[in-house]
Design a protein around this motif. Structure first.
Motif, short mmCIF file in Angstrom:
data_model
loop_
_atom_site.label_atom_id
_atom_site.label_comp_id
_atom_site.label_asym_id
_atom_site.label_seq_id
_atom_site.Cartn_x
_atom_site.Cartn_y
_atom_site.Cartn_z
N LEU A 53 0.86 -1.19 0.00
CA LEU A 53 0.00 0.00 0.00
C LEU A 53 0.89 1.23 0.00
CD1 LEU A 53 -2.88 -0.94 2.46
CD2 LEU A 53 -2.75 -1.25 -0.01
N TRP A 54 0.50 2.20 -0.81
CA TRP A 54 1.32 3.41 -0.94
C TRP A 54 0.41 4.62 -1.07
CZ3 TRP A 54 1.49 6.47 -5.43
CH2 TRP A 54 0.76 5.97 -6.52
N SER A 55 1.02 5.76 -0.83
CA SER A 55 0.31 7.03 -0.93
C SER A 55 1.21 8.02 -1.65
CB SER A 55 -0.01 7.55 0.47
OG SER A 55 -0.61 8.81 0.40
N VAL A 67 -4.75 6.46 -0.49
CA VAL A 67 -3.96 5.25 -0.32
C VAL A 67 -4.37 4.27 -1.42
CG1 VAL A 67 -3.46 3.28 1.18
CG2 VAL A 67 -3.75 5.57 2.17
N SER A 88 -6.26 5.33 11.08
CA SER A 88 -4.87 5.73 10.97
C SER A 88 -4.55 6.74 12.06
CB SER A 88 -4.60 6.35 9.60
OG SER A 88 -3.26 6.80 9.54
N HIS A 126 -10.62 3.91 -3.51
CA HIS A 126 -9.38 3.95 -2.73
C HIS A 126 -9.69 4.45 -1.32
CE1 HIS A 126 -9.71 7.70 -5.10
NE2 HIS A 126 -9.37 8.28 -3.98
N VAL A 158 1.92 1.96 5.21
CA VAL A 158 1.72 2.65 3.94
C VAL A 158 2.96 3.50 3.70
CG1 VAL A 158 0.31 4.35 2.70
CG2 VAL A 158 -0.78 2.73 4.28
#
Length: 166
Positions: A53-55, A67, A88, A126, A158
């Motif tokens: 998972l990335w942002s 995300v 989060s 998302h 993330v």
């Protein structure tokens, strides 16, 4: 088994129901859907696999942080799962967001169909973090807890990075 004895047929597929078979599928999933540098950031919860998972880095005009990444139910015979919530530590509000036909939508949950990966992506659904209490920069990371309802919760990392590697 004797050297000349016939081997049973059709049994190999059943081995994927074992924990070792599930691990093999998770690794294959990671290799197919993730960049090589992302393979270290994949997670499993039972038969649910969460890839890297990335942002993208925060921009003031965005008013939040998206995300992206892959999530799948690996066992095709499993029931559907749902992501019913996300938390989060870097934001006061976390929701599911979708932009379709120019209109924002905020689904209450995400359904994960068995054997059909869900891609959290800019052009689809998302995760959206708003009311940020910390703005991460490129190279930073933060924790995100995915709530799969009765299937349990999973905390993942993330990574904030540019989209060029994706």
């Amino acid at each position: 088994m004797n050297e000349g004895a016939a081997r049973p047929r059709g049994r190999g597929v059943r081995h994927f129901r074992t924990p070792a078979g599930s691990a093999f599928i998770a690794l294959a999933f990671s290799a197919l859907f993730l960049p090589a540098s992302a393979a270290a950031h994949s997670y499993t919860l039972g038969d649910i696999a969460v890839g890297h998972l990335w942002s993208p880095p925060f921009t003031a005009s965005a008013e939040g942080l998206a995300v992206y990444g892959p999530i799948a139910v690996l066992n095709k015979e499993a029931p559907a799962h749902q992501i019913v919530g996300v938390n989060s530590t870097i934001s006061g509000k976390v929701r599911f967001r979708s932009a379709r036909d120019g209109a924002e939508q905020w689904p209450p949950a995400l359904v994960l169909a068995p054997g059909r990966p869900l891609s959290l992506a800019p052009w689809g659904v998302h995760i959206w973090l708003s009311d940020l209490n910390r703005v991460p920069s490129a190279g930073d990371s933060f924790d995100l807890t995915l709530d799969f309802g009765k299937s349990g919760t999973l905390t993942v990392k993330v990574v904030v990075e540019t989209a060029t590697g994706h």
